[in-house]
Design a protein around this motif. Structure first.
Motif, PDB file in Angstrom:
ATOM      1  N   ILE A 374      28.096  42.284  -9.022  1.00  0.00           N
ATOM      2  CA  ILE A 374      27.782  41.586  -7.731  1.00  0.00           C
ATOM      3  C   ILE A 374      28.262  40.144  -7.983  1.00  0.00           C
ATOM      4  O   ILE A 374      27.637  39.242  -8.786  1.00  0.00           O
ATOM      5  CB  ILE A 374      26.530  41.584  -7.270  1.00  0.00           C
ATOM      6  CG1 ILE A 374      25.973  42.988  -7.158  1.00  0.00           C
ATOM      7  CG2 ILE A 374      26.369  41.004  -5.695  1.00  0.00           C
ATOM      8  CD1 ILE A 374      24.436  43.300  -6.612  1.00  0.00           C
ATOM      9  N   LEU A 375      29.452  39.600  -7.368  1.00  0.00           N
ATOM     10  CA  LEU A 375      29.900  38.392  -7.695  1.00  0.00           C
ATOM     11  C   LEU A 375      29.892  37.529  -6.421  1.00  0.00           C
ATOM     12  O   LEU A 375      30.004  37.904  -5.387  1.00  0.00           O
ATOM     13  CB  LEU A 375      31.451  38.584  -7.900  1.00  0.00           C
ATOM     14  CG  LEU A 375      31.888  39.503  -9.110  1.00  0.00           C
ATOM     15  CD1 LEU A 375      33.403  39.732  -9.069  1.00  0.00           C
ATOM     16  CD2 LEU A 375      31.521  39.026 -10.295  1.00  0.00           C
ATOM     17  N   VAL A 376      29.177  36.096  -6.646  1.00  0.00           N
ATOM     18  CA  VAL A 376      29.087  35.253  -5.657  1.00  0.00           C
ATOM     19  C   VAL A 376      30.109  34.295  -5.836  1.00  0.00           C
ATOM     20  O   VAL A 376      30.454  33.558  -6.911  1.00  0.00           O
ATOM     21  CB  VAL A 376      27.838  34.454  -5.825  1.00  0.00           C
ATOM     22  CG1 VAL A 376      27.518  33.697  -4.526  1.00  0.00           C
ATOM     23  CG2 VAL A 376      26.847  35.799  -5.947  1.00  0.00           C
ATOM     24  N   PHE A 377      30.871  34.002  -4.769  1.00  0.00           N
ATOM     25  CA  PHE A 377      31.996  32.905  -5.000  1.00  0.00           C
ATOM     26  C   PHE A 377      32.446  32.179  -3.624  1.00  0.00           C
ATOM     27  O   PHE A 377      31.974  32.567  -2.459  1.00  0.00           O
ATOM     28  CB  PHE A 377      33.303  33.666  -5.339  1.00  0.00           C
ATOM     29  CG  PHE A 377      33.930  34.606  -4.230  1.00  0.00           C
ATOM     30  CD1 PHE A 377      34.959  34.401  -3.649  1.00  0.00           C
ATOM     31  CD2 PHE A 377      33.274  35.885  -4.051  1.00  0.00           C
ATOM     32  CE1 PHE A 377      35.366  35.058  -2.526  1.00  0.00           C
ATOM     33  CE2 PHE A 377      33.785  36.600  -3.239  1.00  0.00           C
ATOM     34  CZ  PHE A 377      34.662  36.465  -2.262  1.00  0.00           C
ATOM     35  N   ASN A 378      33.148  31.110  -3.608  1.00  0.00           N
ATOM     36  CA  ASN A 378      33.499  30.170  -2.717  1.00  0.00           C
ATOM     37  C   ASN A 378      34.816  30.930  -2.143  1.00  0.00           C
ATOM     38  O   ASN A 378      35.841  30.705  -2.540  1.00  0.00           O
ATOM     39  CB  ASN A 378      33.493  28.908  -3.000  1.00  0.00           C
ATOM     40  CG  ASN A 378      34.196  28.048  -1.817  1.00  0.00           C
ATOM     41  OD1 ASN A 378      34.331  28.201  -0.700  1.00  0.00           O
ATOM     42  ND2 ASN A 378      34.445  26.581  -2.221  1.00  0.00           N
ATOM     43  N   SER A 379      34.599  31.523  -0.999  1.00  0.00           N
ATOM     44  CA  SER A 379      35.862  32.224  -0.212  1.00  0.00           C
ATOM     45  C   SER A 379      36.901  31.082   0.155  1.00  0.00           C
ATOM     46  O   SER A 379      38.018  31.686   0.336  1.00  0.00           O
ATOM     47  CB  SER A 379      35.401  33.104   0.762  1.00  0.00           C
ATOM     48  OG  SER A 379      34.914  32.207   1.767  1.00  0.00           O
ATOM     49  N   GLU A 380      36.612  29.969   0.319  1.00  0.00           N
ATOM     50  CA  GLU A 380      37.611  29.081   0.523  1.00  0.00           C
ATOM     51  C   GLU A 380      38.300  28.351  -0.473  1.00  0.00           C
ATOM     52  O   GLU A 380      39.330  27.797  -0.404  1.00  0.00           O
ATOM     53  CB  GLU A 380      37.011  27.713   1.524  1.00  0.00           C
ATOM     54  CG  GLU A 380      36.171  28.163   2.747  1.00  0.00           C
ATOM     55  CD  GLU A 380      36.930  28.798   3.679  1.00  0.00           C
ATOM     56  OE1 GLU A 380      38.142  28.622   4.015  1.00  0.00           O
ATOM     57  OE2 GLU A 380      36.637  29.938   4.335  1.00  0.00           O
ATOM     58  N   ASP A 381      37.920  28.855  -1.682  1.00  0.00           N
ATOM     59  CA  ASP A 381      38.522  28.494  -2.973  1.00  0.00           C
ATOM     60  C   ASP A 381      39.359  29.506  -3.508  1.00  0.00           C
ATOM     61  O   ASP A 381      39.170  30.337  -3.823  1.00  0.00           O
ATOM     62  CB  ASP A 381      37.493  28.203  -4.118  1.00  0.00           C
ATOM     63  CG  ASP A 381      38.079  27.687  -5.330  1.00  0.00           C
ATOM     64  OD1 ASP A 381      39.334  27.844  -5.746  1.00  0.00           O
ATOM     65  OD2 ASP A 381      37.257  26.891  -6.092  1.00  0.00           O
ATOM     66  N   ALA A 382      40.863  29.267  -3.165  1.00  0.00           N
ATOM     67  CA  ALA A 382      41.937  30.212  -3.485  1.00  0.00           C
ATOM     68  C   ALA A 382      41.689  30.682  -4.953  1.00  0.00           C
ATOM     69  O   ALA A 382      42.063  31.983  -5.103  1.00  0.00           O
ATOM     70  CB  ALA A 382      43.120  29.671  -2.995  1.00  0.00           C
ATOM     71  N   ASP A 383      41.535  29.699  -5.743  1.00  0.00           N
ATOM     72  CA  ASP A 383      41.762  30.033  -7.300  1.00  0.00           C
ATOM     73  C   ASP A 383      40.649  30.782  -7.631  1.00  0.00           C
ATOM     74  O   ASP A 383      40.566  32.032  -8.306  1.00  0.00           O
ATOM     75  CB  ASP A 383      41.596  28.752  -8.010  1.00  0.00           C
ATOM     76  CG  ASP A 383      41.585  29.256  -9.660  1.00  0.00           C
ATOM     77  OD1 ASP A 383      42.601  29.714 -10.100  1.00  0.00           O
ATOM     78  OD2 ASP A 383      40.610  28.826 -10.305  1.00  0.00           O
ATOM     79  N   GLU A 384      39.358  30.712  -6.884  1.00  0.00           N
ATOM     80  CA  GLU A 384      38.173  31.417  -7.547  1.00  0.00           C
ATOM     81  C   GLU A 384      38.267  32.768  -6.805  1.00  0.00           C
ATOM     82  O   GLU A 384      37.954  33.994  -7.519  1.00  0.00           O
ATOM     83  CB  GLU A 384      36.775  30.600  -7.009  1.00  0.00           C
ATOM     84  CG  GLU A 384      35.593  31.464  -7.400  1.00  0.00           C
ATOM     85  CD  GLU A 384      34.390  30.682  -7.273  1.00  0.00           C
ATOM     86  OE1 GLU A 384      33.323  31.018  -7.527  1.00  0.00           O
ATOM     87  OE2 GLU A 384      34.201  29.798  -6.317  1.00  0.00           O
ATOM     88  N   SER A 385      38.751  32.893  -5.663  1.00  0.00           N
ATOM     89  CA  SER A 385      39.031  34.287  -4.822  1.00  0.00           C
ATOM     90  C   SER A 385      39.673  35.027  -5.624  1.00  0.00           C
ATOM     91  O   SER A 385      39.721  36.247  -6.107  1.00  0.00           O
ATOM     92  CB  SER A 385      39.426  34.074  -3.463  1.00  0.00           C
ATOM     93  OG  SER A 385      38.490  33.478  -2.637  1.00  0.00           O
ATOM     94  N   ARG A 386      40.912  34.241  -6.218  1.00  0.00           N
ATOM     95  CA  ARG A 386      42.033  35.083  -7.167  1.00  0.00           C
ATOM     96  C   ARG A 386      41.295  35.683  -8.454  1.00  0.00           C
ATOM     97  O   ARG A 386      41.652  36.839  -8.746  1.00  0.00           O
ATOM     98  CB  ARG A 386      43.203  34.061  -7.643  1.00  0.00           C
ATOM     99  CG  ARG A 386      44.240  34.597  -8.309  1.00  0.00           C
ATOM    100  CD  ARG A 386      45.243  33.627  -8.867  1.00  0.00           C
ATOM    101  NE  ARG A 386      44.522  32.698  -9.595  1.00  0.00           N
ATOM    102  CZ  ARG A 386      43.926  32.649 -10.834  1.00  0.00           C
ATOM    103  NH1 ARG A 386      44.174  33.717 -11.675  1.00  0.00           N
ATOM    104  NH2 ARG A 386      43.516  31.713 -11.394  1.00  0.00           N
ATOM    105  N   ARG A 387      40.286  35.027  -9.016  1.00  0.00           N
ATOM    106  CA  ARG A 387      39.758  35.095 -10.085  1.00  0.00           C
ATOM    107  C   ARG A 387      38.771  36.535 -10.019  1.00  0.00           C
ATOM    108  O   ARG A 387      38.734  37.229 -10.761  1.00  0.00           O
ATOM    109  CB  ARG A 387      38.990  34.001 -10.899  1.00  0.00           C
ATOM    110  CG  ARG A 387      40.113  32.838 -11.475  1.00  0.00           C
ATOM    111  CD  ARG A 387      39.151  32.091 -12.258  1.00  0.00           C
ATOM    112  NE  ARG A 387      38.871  30.987 -11.357  1.00  0.00           N
ATOM    113  CZ  ARG A 387      37.434  30.436 -10.929  1.00  0.00           C
ATOM    114  NH1 ARG A 387      36.578  31.029 -11.992  1.00  0.00           N
ATOM    115  NH2 ARG A 387      37.278  29.584 -10.270  1.00  0.00           N
ATOM    116  N   VAL A 388      38.130  36.327  -8.681  1.00  0.00           N
ATOM    117  CA  VAL A 388      37.438  37.831  -8.558  1.00  0.00           C
ATOM    118  C   VAL A 388      38.039  38.641  -8.126  1.00  0.00           C
ATOM    119  O   VAL A 388      37.885  39.713  -8.794  1.00  0.00           O
ATOM    120  CB  VAL A 388      36.631  37.262  -6.914  1.00  0.00           C
ATOM    121  CG1 VAL A 388      36.169  38.727  -6.267  1.00  0.00           C
ATOM    122  CG2 VAL A 388      35.616  36.358  -7.297  1.00  0.00           C
TER     123      VAL A 388
END
Length: 451
Positions: A374-388
């Protein structure tokens, strides 16, 4: 035309309603349908499907919206069939251990209805999902190691096909325990995610409520020792009903969210079902195995209130993880591997999560080789979304490399179509496409999902 079939109150094109029906609990962006209808009967579902078929309008089934792979997103528009108004429990047969339910019946509603019969339906994905939706996604959950998944617990289905025809997959009204009569049509539709037809009733296998239950908790020095212990418990033949793993991040989150006081360490939650004498032997053998694997504290309880508190915390793992980063979005992915490879892949997942700089927890139905990140991330952060997205793909590929599957219970939906291709190969994909083209030649049933 839709209103002529179901009546004006049961059709909506309001923006807020369309938005509500355009997404599930996944990370996929909302894709609203063009309209939502609430049929009241299988006859109405059949007439609506025939209308959509004649006018080439996509059909997207909707139950409780608790899916995790974008299965309800209307990526090509169309009509969303909300089946929750069809909520009758039909044809309960206590002596035959079976019941037939409509799509609006959830697992909690069914078990409440069954309370005085001595029977229950044990498949438990956590969310109070629609039972027909659970059949459509091939759901399972915490009890699968003892009682099986929806695949083993669905006896018969009534399905409305793309052209409006009504199919009974095992024959109308039949509720036998087993059959070798022809192709397994029931198995074909379990896990089909609405891409082959709309499930309008499900006949389910029920089980006797156990005489006694005991819950237990034990912490371990590492993920490796906890999962090694799980493998040894299963290999020893202990008929454990539930065996759930929570990593130290998950335990800490559950302690804070659900008010538990467990040691912050990789942990197993266990539950045993049976007679009082049988449970004593199960507990004794399990405690021996946990001690051999470095667990210094094996705590068990027969108190129902304490057991309910424990499993409520486990079922709230999603919300406990979200609370680690308030305001952020969550994404839960799952894989399943042969149980002997479970320690290796879980340790690797933990390392990959750390290397990727992601915040997340690991929790799983480890008794059958299935676990979730279960991953928690900032969906507005393109880089973090890519890493997910990269982490999820790599986890799936790690599972495939270990002779496992890219999803044990969430399904394919939108997010794992490429992994499905890698899993079953070109001949498997072509066979699936051929089945789809026969049952849904105009590609109207939940298009864009699975294939």
């Amino acid at each position: 035309m839709l209103k002529a079939v179901v009546g004006e109150p049961n059709v909506s094109t309001a923006a807020v309603v369309l938005e509500q029906h355009g997404h599930d609990e996944s990370m996929h962006r909302c894709s609203p349908p063009d309209a939502v209808v609430w049929p009241q009967s299988v006859e109405q579902v059949s007439r609506l499907a025939a209308l959509c078929y004649d006018h080439r309008i996509p059909i997207i089934p909707f139950g409780t919206g608790t899916g995790l792979e974008g299965g309800v997103n209307a990526i090509r528009g169309g009509i969303c069939f909300n089946l929750t108004h069809m909520d009758r429990i039909l044809d309960l047969n206590v002596d035959d251990f079976s019941v037939t339910v409509e799509p609006g019946v959830t697992r909690k509603a069914l078990n409440s209805y069954l309370r005085d019969t001595g029977l229950w339906f044990p498949v438990d994905p956590g969310a109070d999902a629609s039972l027909c939706g659970m059949a459509a996604t091939g759901a399972s959950g915490t009890n699968a190691v003892r009682y099986g998944t929806m695949v083993e617990n669905v006896v018969n289905l009534e399905v409305v096909l793309a052209n409006g025809q009504i199919l009974h997959t095992s024959g109308q009204g039949r509720r036998f325990r087993k059959s070798s009569a022809g192709y397994n049509l029931t198995g074909l539709f379990v896990g089909s995610e609405g891409t082959l037809g709309l499930i309008t009733t499900a006949t389910l296998r029920l089980h006797g409520i156990p005489e006694a239950t005991v819950g237990a908790v034990c912490a371990f020095p590492s993920i490796q020792t906890a999962v090694d212990c799980t493998v040894q418990i299963i290999q020893s033949g202990v008929p454990v009903a539930r065996i759930e793993f929570l990593d130290e991040v998950m335990i800490d989150a559950c302690n804070k969210y659900s008010g538990l006081t467990n040691a912050v360490a990789p942990t197993l939650f266990l539950e045993f079902h049976g007679s009082q004498q049988g449970l004593e032997e199960q507990l004794r053998r399990t405690e021996e195995i946990t001690q051999q694997n470095g667990s210094s504290h094996f705590v068990w309880s027969e108190e129902l209130e304490e057991q309910n508190r424990l499993w409520a915390a486990r079922h709230n793992a999603w919300y406990a993880t979200l609370a680690l980063r308030p305001g952020c979005k969550g994404y839960s992915t799952d894989v399943c591997v042969p149980i002997s490879r479970l320690p290796e892949i879980m340790v690797q997942a933990k390392e990959d999560m750390k290397t990727s700089g992601l915040t997340g927890t690991i929790v799983g139905h480890v008794g059958d080789g299935n676990f979730h990140c279960i991953l928690v991330f900032n969906s507005e952060d393109a880089d973090e979304s890519r890493r997910v997205e990269e982490f999820v793909k790599q986890l799936g590929r790690n599972a495939l490399a270990m002779r496992g599957t890219c999803t044990g219970e969430h399904g394919i939906g939108l997010g794992k179509r490429q992994l499905l291709k890698e899993e079953i190969g070109p001949v498997g994909m072509e066979t699936m496409r051929q089945i789809k083209s026969v049952l849904d030649p105009k590609n109207l049933m939940n298009p864009g999902k699975v294939l």
